[in-house]
Motif scaffolding. Structure first.
Motif, PDB file in Angstrom:
ATOM      1  N   ALA A 183       0.862  -1.172   0.000  1.00  0.00           N
ATOM      2  CA  ALA A 183       0.000   0.000   0.000  1.00  0.00           C
ATOM      3  C   ALA A 183       0.906   1.232   0.000  1.00  0.00           C
ATOM      4  CB  ALA A 183      -0.911   0.006   1.224  1.00  0.00           C
ATOM      5  N   VAL A 184       0.491   2.267  -0.701  1.00  0.00           N
ATOM      6  CA  VAL A 184       1.322   3.456  -0.875  1.00  0.00           C
ATOM      7  C   VAL A 184       0.718   4.625  -0.099  1.00  0.00           C
ATOM      8  CG1 VAL A 184       2.331   5.072  -2.522  1.00  0.00           C
ATOM      9  CG2 VAL A 184       2.048   2.663  -3.147  1.00  0.00           C
ATOM     10  N   PRO A 185       1.362   5.106   0.964  1.00  0.00           N
ATOM     11  CA  PRO A 185       0.855   6.277   1.683  1.00  0.00           C
ATOM     12  C   PRO A 185       1.193   7.557   0.921  1.00  0.00           C
ATOM     13  CG  PRO A 185       2.855   5.496   2.734  1.00  0.00           C
ATOM     14  CD  PRO A 185       2.560   4.535   1.614  1.00  0.00           C
ATOM     15  N   VAL A 186       0.232   8.443   0.831  1.00  0.00           N
ATOM     16  CA  VAL A 186       0.451   9.747   0.201  1.00  0.00           C
ATOM     17  C   VAL A 186       0.676  10.746   1.332  1.00  0.00           C
ATOM     18  CG1 VAL A 186      -0.494  11.526  -1.308  1.00  0.00           C
ATOM     19  CG2 VAL A 186      -1.001   9.120  -1.748  1.00  0.00           C
ATOM     20  N   VAL A 187       1.920  11.132   1.533  1.00  0.00           N
ATOM     21  CA  VAL A 187       2.268  12.014   2.642  1.00  0.00           C
ATOM     22  C   VAL A 187       2.532  13.427   2.130  1.00  0.00           C
ATOM     23  CG1 VAL A 187       3.204  10.126   3.999  1.00  0.00           C
ATOM     24  CG2 VAL A 187       4.708  11.391   2.471  1.00  0.00           C
ATOM     25  N   GLY A 188       2.616  14.361   3.080  1.00  0.00           N
ATOM     26  CA  GLY A 188       2.846  15.744   2.702  1.00  0.00           C
ATOM     27  C   GLY A 188       1.583  16.388   2.174  1.00  0.00           C
ATOM     28  N   ASP A 189       1.705  17.146   1.089  1.00  0.00           N
ATOM     29  CA  ASP A 189       0.565  17.832   0.482  1.00  0.00           C
ATOM     30  C   ASP A 189      -0.074  16.910  -0.550  1.00  0.00           C
ATOM     31  OD1 ASP A 189      -1.239  19.452  -0.819  1.00  0.00           O
ATOM     32  OD2 ASP A 189       0.105  21.157  -1.015  1.00  0.00           O
ATOM     33  N   PRO A 190      -1.240  16.330  -0.255  1.00  0.00           N
ATOM     34  CA  PRO A 190      -1.824  15.358  -1.192  1.00  0.00           C
ATOM     35  C   PRO A 190      -2.232  15.988  -2.517  1.00  0.00           C
ATOM     36  CG  PRO A 190      -3.384  15.889   0.548  1.00  0.00           C
ATOM     37  CD  PRO A 190      -2.078  16.503   0.947  1.00  0.00           C
ATOM     38  N   LEU A 191      -2.591  17.261  -2.508  1.00  0.00           N
ATOM     39  CA  LEU A 191      -3.001  17.901  -3.760  1.00  0.00           C
ATOM     40  C   LEU A 191      -1.848  17.971  -4.755  1.00  0.00           C
ATOM     41  CD1 LEU A 191      -5.294  20.788  -2.477  1.00  0.00           C
ATOM     42  CD2 LEU A 191      -5.978  18.738  -3.736  1.00  0.00           C
ATOM     43  N   VAL A 192      -0.659  18.283  -4.265  1.00  0.00           N
ATOM     44  CA  VAL A 192       0.513  18.341  -5.140  1.00  0.00           C
ATOM     45  C   VAL A 192       0.780  16.969  -5.752  1.00  0.00           C
ATOM     46  CG1 VAL A 192       3.015  18.663  -5.181  1.00  0.00           C
ATOM     47  CG2 VAL A 192       1.571  20.274  -3.924  1.00  0.00           C
ATOM     48  N   VAL A 193       0.664  15.932  -4.942  1.00  0.00           N
ATOM     49  CA  VAL A 193       0.953  14.579  -5.428  1.00  0.00           C
ATOM     50  C   VAL A 193      -0.114  14.112  -6.410  1.00  0.00           C
ATOM     51  CG1 VAL A 193       1.246  12.175  -4.747  1.00  0.00           C
ATOM     52  CG2 VAL A 193       2.220  13.994  -3.337  1.00  0.00           C
ATOM     53  N   LEU A 194      -1.376  14.217  -6.011  1.00  0.00           N
ATOM     54  CA  LEU A 194      -2.446  13.593  -6.786  1.00  0.00           C
ATOM     55  C   LEU A 194      -2.761  14.325  -8.083  1.00  0.00           C
ATOM     56  CD1 LEU A 194      -4.839  12.670  -3.850  1.00  0.00           C
ATOM     57  CD2 LEU A 194      -3.213  11.191  -5.046  1.00  0.00           C
ATOM     58  N   THR A 195      -2.549  15.637  -8.116  1.00  0.00           N
ATOM     59  CA  THR A 195      -2.836  16.367  -9.354  1.00  0.00           C
ATOM     60  C   THR A 195      -1.778  16.135 -10.425  1.00  0.00           C
ATOM     61  OG1 THR A 195      -1.759  18.332  -8.405  1.00  0.00           O
ATOM     62  CG2 THR A 195      -4.172  18.196  -8.242  1.00  0.00           C
ATOM     63  N   GLY A 196      -0.621  15.605 -10.034  1.00  0.00           N
ATOM     64  CA  GLY A 196       0.423  15.382 -11.019  1.00  0.00           C
ATOM     65  C   GLY A 196       0.845  13.953 -11.225  1.00  0.00           C
ATOM     66  N   ALA A 197       0.548  13.077 -10.269  1.00  0.00           N
ATOM     67  CA  ALA A 197       1.126  11.732 -10.280  1.00  0.00           C
ATOM     68  C   ALA A 197       0.717  10.894 -11.487  1.00  0.00           C
ATOM     69  CB  ALA A 197       0.750  11.002  -8.995  1.00  0.00           C
ATOM     70  N   PHE A 198      -0.459  11.150 -12.062  1.00  0.00           N
ATOM     71  CA  PHE A 198      -0.957  10.297 -13.140  1.00  0.00           C
ATOM     72  C   PHE A 198      -1.031  11.025 -14.482  1.00  0.00           C
ATOM     73  CE2 PHE A 198      -2.908   9.010  -9.112  1.00  0.00           C
ATOM     74  CZ  PHE A 198      -2.415   7.718  -9.005  1.00  0.00           C
ATOM     75  N   GLU A 199      -0.504  12.251 -14.551  1.00  0.00           N
ATOM     76  CA  GLU A 199      -0.657  13.041 -15.777  1.00  0.00           C
ATOM     77  C   GLU A 199       0.206  12.518 -16.922  1.00  0.00           C
ATOM     78  OE1 GLU A 199      -3.137  15.539 -16.008  1.00  0.00           O
ATOM     79  OE2 GLU A 199      -3.491  14.265 -14.264  1.00  0.00           O
ATOM     80  N   ALA A 200       1.412  12.093 -16.645  1.00  0.00           N
ATOM     81  CA  ALA A 200       2.286  11.620 -17.725  1.00  0.00           C
ATOM     82  C   ALA A 200       1.836  10.260 -18.247  1.00  0.00           C
ATOM     83  CB  ALA A 200       3.736  11.554 -17.237  1.00  0.00           C
ATOM     84  N   ARG A 201       1.346   9.408 -17.331  1.00  0.00           N
ATOM     85  CA  ARG A 201       0.908   8.060 -17.727  1.00  0.00           C
ATOM     86  C   ARG A 201      -0.402   7.771 -17.010  1.00  0.00           C
ATOM     87  NH1 ARG A 201       5.670   3.780 -17.225  1.00  0.00           N
ATOM     88  NH2 ARG A 201       4.136   2.587 -18.425  1.00  0.00           N
ATOM     89  N   HIS A 202      -1.499   8.051 -17.691  1.00  0.00           N
ATOM     90  CA  HIS A 202      -2.818   7.898 -17.090  1.00  0.00           C
ATOM     91  C   HIS A 202      -3.111   6.453 -16.682  1.00  0.00           C
ATOM     92  CE1 HIS A 202      -4.233  11.987 -17.926  1.00  0.00           C
ATOM     93  NE2 HIS A 202      -3.568  11.904 -19.067  1.00  0.00           N
ATOM     94  N   GLU A 203      -2.490   5.502 -17.382  1.00  0.00           N
ATOM     95  CA  GLU A 203      -2.770   4.101 -17.079  1.00  0.00           C
ATOM     96  C   GLU A 203      -2.245   3.693 -15.697  1.00  0.00           C
ATOM     97  OE1 GLU A 203       1.279   4.114 -19.098  1.00  0.00           O
ATOM     98  OE2 GLU A 203      -0.647   5.157 -19.300  1.00  0.00           O
ATOM     99  N   LYS A 204      -1.374   4.501 -15.119  1.00  0.00           N
ATOM    100  CA  LYS A 204      -0.867   4.200 -13.779  1.00  0.00           C
ATOM    101  C   LYS A 204      -1.974   4.288 -12.718  1.00  0.00           C
ATOM    102  CE  LYS A 204       3.448   3.206 -14.493  1.00  0.00           C
ATOM    103  NZ  LYS A 204       3.975   1.861 -14.155  1.00  0.00           N
ATOM    104  N   GLY A 205      -3.098   4.891 -13.085  1.00  0.00           N
ATOM    105  CA  GLY A 205      -4.223   4.930 -12.164  1.00  0.00           C
ATOM    106  C   GLY A 205      -5.046   3.655 -12.173  1.00  0.00           C
ATOM    107  N   ASP A 206      -4.786   2.783 -13.152  1.00  0.00           N
ATOM    108  CA  ASP A 206      -5.521   1.523 -13.210  1.00  0.00           C
ATOM    109  C   ASP A 206      -5.115   0.627 -12.030  1.00  0.00           C
ATOM    110  OD1 ASP A 206      -6.571   2.450 -15.551  1.00  0.00           O
ATOM    111  OD2 ASP A 206      -5.218   1.321 -16.848  1.00  0.00           O
ATOM    112  N   ALA A 207      -6.090  -0.156 -11.561  1.00  0.00           N
ATOM    113  CA  ALA A 207      -5.854  -1.097 -10.455  1.00  0.00           C
ATOM    114  C   ALA A 207      -5.356  -0.392  -9.197  1.00  0.00           C
ATOM    115  CB  ALA A 207      -4.885  -2.196 -10.878  1.00  0.00           C
TER     116      ALA A 207
END
Length: 304
Positions: A183-207
């Motif tokens: 399981a991956v904890p999202v620490v710090g500012d979640p908005l910074v992480v979540l708004t950018g984490a899947f933009e380059a490769r949208h398929e990384k949000g699968d599963a």
């Protein structure tokens, strides 16, 4: 006794000391004591104290670090109470059972010893309520088993508000130790992480499944909206309703729910929820001081 039976018997099983120690208090954890200390920090906000009572919670594999903490507190002028989780070496003031349930026993000891009897008793009430909903005999509308099936073959992303980050550590540890999954904890500012984490490769949000633990602050609420557009599912696991304003009973209750989820997730995967041989051998190697290569830990391979 298998882990499901242990979890079923956990509420009300604390049998340690209940007498408060001298205030003020500080608490630090090492090894398997880290998680209990983190959960108890809603009651004991300080790490180290220069007077009163310093609690040091540790397991056998973390004795050198625990001794360093104890020595610092003693030099500063505090009386030290050392709490051993499992079979702990050295001069311990109290021992609690090891394993997954050790977090409960150590956290409850800290609650009582810091003068928070009401919070400890409320935690027992909330844990009992969760057991009645999540125990194996509940075959329909069992929230822990249902969530485990939701997480099956998926990667959980864990989020919590800043004042509940101990829950991120708790669930990551439980899902790995018991559920045998990352399981991956999202620490710090979640908005910074979540708004950018899947933009380059949208398929990384699968599963992926988002799990929001505890109360939602404004940033976390917006983070939920962002996450809903990027991963398969998002689930909010709120605190159970409590008779006290203290967050400690609620956080210990969510830890307990996480233990049930992790146990059922192991069941989904067909893996034993008990500690893996790799963990036991690694802890033994740390305890004995044996170099990694000599212990054979580095040569253990994944099975399956």
């Amino acid at each position: 006794m298998n882990l499901l039976t242990q979890l079923e018997q956990l509420p009300g099983s604390y049998a340690g000391p209940t007498r408060p120690e001298a205030a003020p208090y500080g608490v630090v954890g090492a090894g398997e004591g880290v998680l209990a200390a983190a959960l108890a920090q809603t009651l004991i906000p300080g790490n180290l104290t220069h007077s009163g009572t310093q609690f040091v919670v540790s397991s056998t594999d973390a004795q050198p670090l625990a001794q360093d903490y104890a020595s610092l507190a003693e030099v500063a002028g505090a009386q030290v109470r050392r709490i051993g989780v499992g079979t702990a070496a050295g001069d311990m003031d109290a021992l609690v059972p090891g394993g997954v349930g050790g977090t409960y026993h150590a956290a409850q000891l800290l609650a009582y010893a810091s003068g928070h009897q009401a919070e400890a008793e409320e935690a027992e009430r909330l844990l009992t309520e969760i057991r009645e909903r999540c125990q194996p005999s509940v075959t329909e509308n069992n929230p822990a088993r249902d969530l485990a099936w939701t997480l099956w073959n998926r990667t959980p992303l864990l989020l919590a508000s800043a004042d509940a980050e101990a829950l991120l550590q708790a669930w990551q540890s439980l899902l790995a130790r018991v559920g045998k999954t990352l399981a991956v904890p999202v620490v710090g500012d979640p908005l910074v992480v979540l708004t950018g984490a899947f933009e380059a490769r949208h398929e990384k949000g699968d599963a992926k499944v988002g799990l929001l633990l505890g109360d939602l602050d404004p940033a976390l609420d917006i983070s939920r909206e962002v996450l809903e557009s990027r991963v398969d599912e998002v689930h909010h696991l709120p605190y159970p309703a409590s008779n006290l304003a203290s967050a400690y009973p609620q956080q210990l209750a969510l830890w307990y729910l996480g233990a049930w989820v992790a146990a059922y997730l192991a069941e989904c995967y067909g893996t034993p929820p008990e500690d893996s041989p790799v963990l036991r051998r690694a802890q033994d190697a740390v305890t004995s001081g044996t170099p990694e290569g000599a212990s054979g830990v580095s040569h253990l391979r994944m099975e399956g």
